[in-house]
Design a protein around this motif. Structure first.
Motif, PDB file in Angstrom:
ATOM      1  N   ASN A  58       0.835  -1.140   0.038  1.00 19.80           N
ATOM      2  CA  ASN A  58       0.063   0.012   0.118  1.00 19.80           C
ATOM      3  C   ASN A  58       0.823   1.346   0.073  1.00 19.80           C
ATOM      4  O   ASN A  58       2.196   1.238   0.141  1.00 19.80           O
ATOM      5  CB  ASN A  58      -1.036   0.020   1.153  1.00 19.80           C
ATOM      6  CG  ASN A  58      -0.157  -0.175   2.427  1.00 19.80           C
ATOM      7  OD1 ASN A  58       0.787   0.680   2.820  1.00 19.80           O
ATOM      8  ND2 ASN A  58      -0.537  -1.228   3.195  1.00 19.80           N
ATOM      9  N   LEU A  59       0.481   2.190   0.036  1.00 25.49           N
ATOM     10  CA  LEU A  59       0.992   3.674  -0.140  1.00 25.49           C
ATOM     11  C   LEU A  59       1.950   3.951   0.905  1.00 25.49           C
ATOM     12  O   LEU A  59       3.204   4.182   0.688  1.00 25.49           O
ATOM     13  CB  LEU A  59      -0.011   4.838  -0.164  1.00 25.49           C
ATOM     14  CG  LEU A  59       0.591   6.227   0.097  1.00 25.49           C
ATOM     15  CD1 LEU A  59       2.029   6.414  -1.320  1.00 25.49           C
ATOM     16  CD2 LEU A  59      -0.342   7.497  -0.279  1.00 25.49           C
ATOM     17  N   ASN A  60       1.700   3.547   2.270  1.00 26.19           N
ATOM     18  CA  ASN A  60       2.535   3.779   3.519  1.00 26.19           C
ATOM     19  C   ASN A  60       3.524   2.810   3.461  1.00 26.19           C
ATOM     20  O   ASN A  60       4.844   3.121   3.818  1.00 26.19           O
ATOM     21  CB  ASN A  60       1.651   3.712   4.631  1.00 26.19           C
ATOM     22  CG  ASN A  60       0.517   4.851   4.738  1.00 26.19           C
ATOM     23  OD1 ASN A  60       0.959   6.064   4.618  1.00 26.19           O
ATOM     24  ND2 ASN A  60      -0.664   4.537   5.631  1.00 26.19           N
ATOM     25  N   ALA A  61       3.325   1.687   2.992  1.00 24.46           N
ATOM     26  CA  ALA A  61       4.215   0.538   3.250  1.00 24.46           C
ATOM     27  C   ALA A  61       5.352   1.130   1.987  1.00 24.46           C
ATOM     28  O   ALA A  61       6.559   0.757   2.331  1.00 24.46           O
ATOM     29  CB  ALA A  61       3.751  -0.772   2.897  1.00 24.46           C
ATOM     30  N   ALA A  62       4.906   1.506   0.822  1.00 24.16           N
ATOM     31  CA  ALA A  62       5.859   1.811  -0.279  1.00 24.16           C
ATOM     32  C   ALA A  62       6.812   2.896   0.162  1.00 24.16           C
ATOM     33  O   ALA A  62       7.880   2.919  -0.043  1.00 24.16           O
ATOM     34  CB  ALA A  62       5.003   2.224  -1.491  1.00 24.16           C
TER      35      ALA A  62
ATOM     36  N   ALA B 183       6.822   8.481  -8.093  1.00 24.35           N
ATOM     37  CA  ALA B 183       6.849   6.864  -8.068  1.00 24.35           C
ATOM     38  C   ALA B 183       5.470   6.705  -7.419  1.00 24.35           C
ATOM     39  O   ALA B 183       4.825   5.569  -7.685  1.00 24.35           O
ATOM     40  CB  ALA B 183       8.140   6.539  -7.219  1.00 24.35           C
ATOM     41  N   CYS B 184       5.055   7.258  -6.314  1.00 18.93           N
ATOM     42  CA  CYS B 184       3.886   6.889  -5.593  1.00 18.93           C
ATOM     43  C   CYS B 184       2.743   7.089  -6.514  1.00 18.93           C
ATOM     44  O   CYS B 184       1.808   6.394  -6.696  1.00 18.93           O
ATOM     45  CB  CYS B 184       3.917   7.604  -4.398  1.00 18.93           C
ATOM     46  SG  CYS B 184       4.878   7.130  -3.082  1.00 18.93           S
ATOM     47  N   GLN B 185       2.784   8.311  -7.349  1.00 20.07           N
ATOM     48  CA  GLN B 185       1.705   8.604  -8.113  1.00 20.07           C
ATOM     49  C   GLN B 185       1.568   7.258  -9.250  1.00 20.07           C
ATOM     50  O   GLN B 185       0.447   7.010  -9.653  1.00 20.07           O
ATOM     51  CB  GLN B 185       1.720   9.795  -8.790  1.00 20.07           C
ATOM     52  CG  GLN B 185       1.564  10.927  -7.795  1.00 20.07           C
ATOM     53  CD  GLN B 185       1.604  12.384  -8.660  1.00 20.07           C
ATOM     54  OE1 GLN B 185       2.649  12.759  -8.902  1.00 20.07           O
ATOM     55  NE2 GLN B 185       0.650  13.231  -8.429  1.00 20.07           N
ATOM     56  N   LYS B 186       2.474   6.816  -9.790  1.00 20.07           N
ATOM     57  CA  LYS B 186       2.443   6.026 -10.908  1.00 20.07           C
ATOM     58  C   LYS B 186       2.074   4.685 -10.211  1.00 20.07           C
ATOM     59  O   LYS B 186       1.572   3.871 -11.003  1.00 20.07           O
ATOM     60  CB  LYS B 186       3.915   5.845 -11.450  1.00 20.07           C
ATOM     61  CG  LYS B 186       4.404   7.170 -12.277  1.00 20.07           C
ATOM     62  CD  LYS B 186       5.777   6.963 -13.164  1.00 20.07           C
ATOM     63  CE  LYS B 186       5.911   8.313 -13.963  1.00 20.07           C
ATOM     64  NZ  LYS B 186       7.448   8.258 -14.516  1.00 20.07           N
ATOM     65  N   LEU B 187       2.768   4.349  -8.938  1.00 16.51           N
ATOM     66  CA  LEU B 187       2.253   3.005  -8.408  1.00 16.51           C
ATOM     67  C   LEU B 187       0.786   3.113  -7.949  1.00 16.51           C
ATOM     68  O   LEU B 187       0.199   1.804  -8.108  1.00 16.51           O
ATOM     69  CB  LEU B 187       2.995   2.982  -7.206  1.00 16.51           C
ATOM     70  CG  LEU B 187       4.528   2.197  -7.310  1.00 16.51           C
ATOM     71  CD1 LEU B 187       5.265   2.053  -5.993  1.00 16.51           C
ATOM     72  CD2 LEU B 187       4.381   1.142  -7.831  1.00 16.51           C
TER      73      LEU B 187
ATOM     74  N   LYS C 183      -3.250  11.275  -6.133  1.00 18.45           N
ATOM     75  CA  LYS C 183      -2.847  12.828  -6.278  1.00 18.45           C
ATOM     76  C   LYS C 183      -1.575  13.118  -5.407  1.00 18.45           C
ATOM     77  O   LYS C 183      -1.089  12.180  -4.471  1.00 18.45           O
ATOM     78  CB  LYS C 183      -3.848  13.733  -5.550  1.00 18.45           C
ATOM     79  CG  LYS C 183      -5.067  13.690  -6.724  1.00 18.45           C
ATOM     80  CD  LYS C 183      -6.161  14.580  -6.091  1.00 18.45           C
ATOM     81  CE  LYS C 183      -7.444  14.780  -7.095  1.00 18.45           C
ATOM     82  NZ  LYS C 183      -8.341  15.534  -6.680  1.00 18.45           N
ATOM     83  N   ALA C 184      -0.822  14.285  -5.773  1.00 15.20           N
ATOM     84  CA  ALA C 184       0.391  14.315  -5.169  1.00 15.20           C
ATOM     85  C   ALA C 184       0.190  14.552  -3.466  1.00 15.20           C
ATOM     86  O   ALA C 184       1.160  14.051  -2.754  1.00 15.20           O
ATOM     87  CB  ALA C 184       1.154  15.640  -5.670  1.00 15.20           C
ATOM     88  N   ASP C 185      -0.975  15.174  -3.149  1.00 14.75           N
ATOM     89  CA  ASP C 185      -0.866  15.426  -1.628  1.00 14.75           C
ATOM     90  C   ASP C 185      -1.189  14.217  -0.658  1.00 14.75           C
ATOM     91  O   ASP C 185      -0.695  14.293   0.277  1.00 14.75           O
ATOM     92  CB  ASP C 185      -2.303  16.464  -1.382  1.00 14.75           C
ATOM     93  CG  ASP C 185      -3.381  15.854  -1.884  1.00 14.75           C
ATOM     94  OD1 ASP C 185      -3.507  14.650  -2.560  1.00 14.75           O
ATOM     95  OD2 ASP C 185      -4.332  16.599  -1.816  1.00 14.75           O
ATOM     96  N   ALA C 186      -1.694  13.249  -1.730  1.00 12.06           N
ATOM     97  CA  ALA C 186      -1.875  11.922  -0.735  1.00 12.06           C
ATOM     98  C   ALA C 186      -0.289  11.120  -0.485  1.00 12.06           C
ATOM     99  O   ALA C 186      -0.092  10.772   0.463  1.00 12.06           O
ATOM    100  CB  ALA C 186      -2.560  10.819  -1.675  1.00 12.06           C
TER     101      ALA C 186
END
Length: 202
Positions: A129-133, A173-177, A181-184
């Motif tokens: 997930n996002l936090n783990a990444a 990288a997070c946005q592509k994964l 949005k950038a703020d997340a």
């Protein structure tokens, strides 16, 4: 004397149009085919249902083939990004241990191509997930002691992580994964940095 009309014996044939001949023909057909006179319509209904089922199954199989093909394309793209020898290889020799190490990395990322390779490298690390990444990215780029000196906005006397080129690469990288949005991504990075002094990044 004989009457003028013709007499029929017990074994004589009846005319084709007579009720007797129709009954006889029907009985013969039943004996030969094993079908009752009412079997025709039900057979037709069964045939129609079977054709509809076959058509539905063909459509489902076509959809499955399309899904499998799309998944294979995604898998091929992922393998290309993860294959040793591509542009992400040797982007980072080892995690930064000091501020000087990080400054050297930032200097290298002034080169646009180097920054793009860093983004691809961070993306290839993945995460459940996002936090783990985000935690995985930070752990690969620097150690916990280094990130303990940063906060996202640079508050409480800490250095601003948001000013780093590395931050831009991580957000990309997070946005592509995760298609976010950038703020997340910014919130996830800020949260990870906030916890860095208290526990190791896992």
């Amino acid at each position: 004397m004989f009457s003028g009309g013709k007499q029929r014996g017990p074994g004589s044939l009846e005319s084709p149009g007579s009720p007797g001949s129709l009954a006889s023909l029907t009985n013969t057909l039943v004996q030969v085919t094993g079908l009752s006179p009412l079997a025709g319509p039900s057979n037709a209904e069964h045939t129609t249902t079977q054709l509809a089922n076959d058509n539905f199954q063909r459509k489902v199989l076509m959809k499955l083939d399309l899904i499998i093909e799309q998944q294979q394309q995604i898998l091929n793209l992922t393998r290309q990004n993860m294959t040793p020898g591509n542009d992400t290889e040797n982007v980072l020799d080892h995690p930064c241990e000091t501020l000087e190490d990080l400054e050297r990395l930032e200097k290298e990322m002034e080169d646009r191509a180097k920054k793009q390779r860093m983004t691809m490298y961070l993306r290839s690390l993945g995460g459940a997930n996002l936090n783990a990444a985000v935690r995985r990215m930070l752990r690969r780029v620097g150690n916990n002691d280094l990130w303990s000196t940063f906060s996202y906005k640079g508050r409480l006397g800490k250095r601003p992580f948001s000013k780093l080129r590395l931050c831009e690469a991580m957000i990309g990288a997070c946005q592509k994964l995760f298609k976010i949005k950038a703020d997340a991504a910014e919130d996830a990075i800020g949260q990870a940095l906030k916890l860095a002094p208290h526990r190791k990044l896992k």
